[in-house]
Design an enzyme around this catalytic site. Structure first.
Site, mmCIF file in Angstrom:
data_model
loop_
_atom_site.group_PDB
_atom_site.id
_atom_site.type_symbol
_atom_site.label_atom_id
_atom_site.label_comp_id
_atom_site.label_asym_id
_atom_site.label_seq_id
_atom_site.Cartn_x
_atom_site.Cartn_y
_atom_site.Cartn_z
ATOM 1 N N LYS A 186 0.876 -1.184 0.000
ATOM 2 C CA LYS A 186 0.000 0.000 0.000
ATOM 3 C C LYS A 186 0.912 1.232 0.000
ATOM 4 O O LYS A 186 1.177 1.841 1.032
ATOM 5 C CB LYS A 186 -0.902 -0.057 1.248
ATOM 6 C CG LYS A 186 -2.303 0.468 0.984
ATOM 7 C CD LYS A 186 -3.245 0.100 2.091
ATOM 8 C CE LYS A 186 -4.384 1.085 2.224
ATOM 9 N NZ LYS A 186 -5.154 1.366 1.033
HETATM 10 N N1 PMP Z 1 -7.604 -2.409 -3.268
HETATM 11 C C1 PMP Z 1 -7.105 -1.171 -3.107
HETATM 12 C C2 PMP Z 1 -6.388 -0.532 -4.246
HETATM 13 C C3 PMP Z 1 -7.250 -0.504 -1.879
HETATM 14 O O1 PMP Z 1 -6.758 0.730 -1.715
HETATM 15 C C4 PMP Z 1 -7.956 -1.138 -0.835
HETATM 16 C C5 PMP Z 1 -8.144 -0.431 0.480
HETATM 17 N N2 PMP Z 1 -7.069 -0.643 1.330
HETATM 18 C C6 PMP Z 1 -8.452 -2.430 -1.048
HETATM 19 C C7 PMP Z 1 -8.257 -3.033 -2.281
HETATM 20 C C8 PMP Z 1 -9.175 -3.170 0.039
HETATM 21 O O2 PMP Z 1 -8.274 -3.502 1.061
HETATM 22 P P1 PMP Z 1 -8.774 -3.716 2.549
HETATM 23 O O3 PMP Z 1 -9.928 -4.648 2.482
HETATM 24 O O4 PMP Z 1 -7.606 -4.307 3.235
HETATM 25 O O5 PMP Z 1 -9.158 -2.388 3.073
#
Ligand code: PMP
Length: 296
Positions: free
Chosen positions: A154
């Site tokens: 991320k």
């Molecule tokens: N894909 C992207 C590009 C994201 O930014 C997120 C949010 N973090 C997610 C998927 C979903 O991840 P999570 O369920 O861990 O929040």
């Protein structure tokens, strides 16, 4: 939207300080090159008090993100979780969105950081995409190629791609975008993973070209508990435009039903979908409701 008040407190490098007094150096790679890593976490007011959902998983992913882009990560995850609970308490937040960010000390080179800081802030944030079914378009932007940037991390810079995709979708009158990967398969939304439903089964893209969502993993767990078939496979635009239903999932959006993809309207009424069942069950899980405990 205001994210802070004069009383808001942040956690920075082991100390709590007023957001209004906090500052970051201008001469850094995070601001100039998008070289920072972050997390998005939610805390919920449950009958067991305020609980941070999947706190460990999020901080572990933060650590993995840092490692993937060669940033030092010398913090203890248990301590970060403890400090985050303290942060919520100091800000009197019960339901909250929590944003940890690792950013660099002054350095304008293109060499990996050796000195970094961690900041954690939190604010009250409703569902990121609201409650209504989303009108979604296939984006003209692709997700970054995993050979160009670690897509499983991320990393702040990766979100320029997300901003472009959402901006394009909004400019065309849609609510949100759905991006393909560099092989032309369905990847994910700008800030959420995707599931599609066909004949009572759920399908989702495999890991590799997407962020490994913690909500995605939770949905897959719920499917196992509820005896719903869930299959990870590469999906095409044609697959989604022949599906019965679809939904986004992510920490900020939770479970968001999709009304249509481009001109294709999903035939199933949202309340009749597996996604809707998952949406309700997910809410029970994060709120630690008794009936979920009975289900498992
Ligand atoms: N894909 C992207 C590009 C994201 O930014 C997120 C949010 N973090 C997610 C998927 C979903 O991840 P999570 O369920 O861990 O929040």
């Amino acid at each position: 939207m205001k994210y802070s008040t004069p009383n808001t407190v942040l956690y920075i490098d082991g100390k709590f300080e007023k957001a209004a007094d906090a500052n970051a150096d201008i001469y850094g790679q995070s601001l100039h090159y998008g070289y920072a890593v972050f997390e998005g976490i939610r805390a919920y007011q449950t009958h067991n008090g305020t609980r941070i959902f999947k706190a460990r998983e999020h901080f572990e992913r933060l650590k993995k993100s840092a490692e993937l882009v060669h940033m030092p990560f010398n913090w203890d995850i248990d301590d970060l979780i403890k400090q985050t609970y303290k942060l919520l308490e100091l800000n009197n937040l019960k339901d909250a969105y929590i944003r940890p960010l690792i950013y660099c000390a002054p350095n304008m080179t293109l060499v990996a950081a050796t000195e970094v800081s961690i900041m954690i802030c939190a604010w009250d944030w409703g569902l990121y995409l609201g409650h209504k079914l989303q009108k979604v378009c296939i984006s003209s932007y692709e997700r970054p190629n995993p050979k160009s940037t670690p897509i499983e991390a991320k990393v702040s810079g990766n979100y320029v791609n997300s901003i472009l995709a959402t901006t394009e979708a909004r400019s065309k009158g849609f609510d949100e975008a759905l991006l393909l990967d560099s092989d032309g398969h369905i990847a994910e939304g700008p800030g959420a993973n995707i599931f599609i439903e066909k004949k009572g089964r759920l399908y989702t893209p495999p890991l590799g070209n997407i962020l490994p969502g913690i909500t995605r993993a939770t949905v897959m767990h719920l499917c196992r508990v509820l005896d719903i078939d869930v299959i990870e496979k590469h999906l095409t635009v044609k697959d989604i435009k022949h599906a019965d239903s679809a939904f986004f999932c992510g920490t900020a959006v939770e479970i968001a039903g999709i009304a249509n993809i481009d001109e294709y309207k999903f035939p199933l009424r949202w309340t009749d979908t597996v996604g809707s069942t998952i949406q309700r069950t997910y809410k029970s899980l994060v709120l630690e409701k008794h009936n979920y405990e009975v289900i498992i």
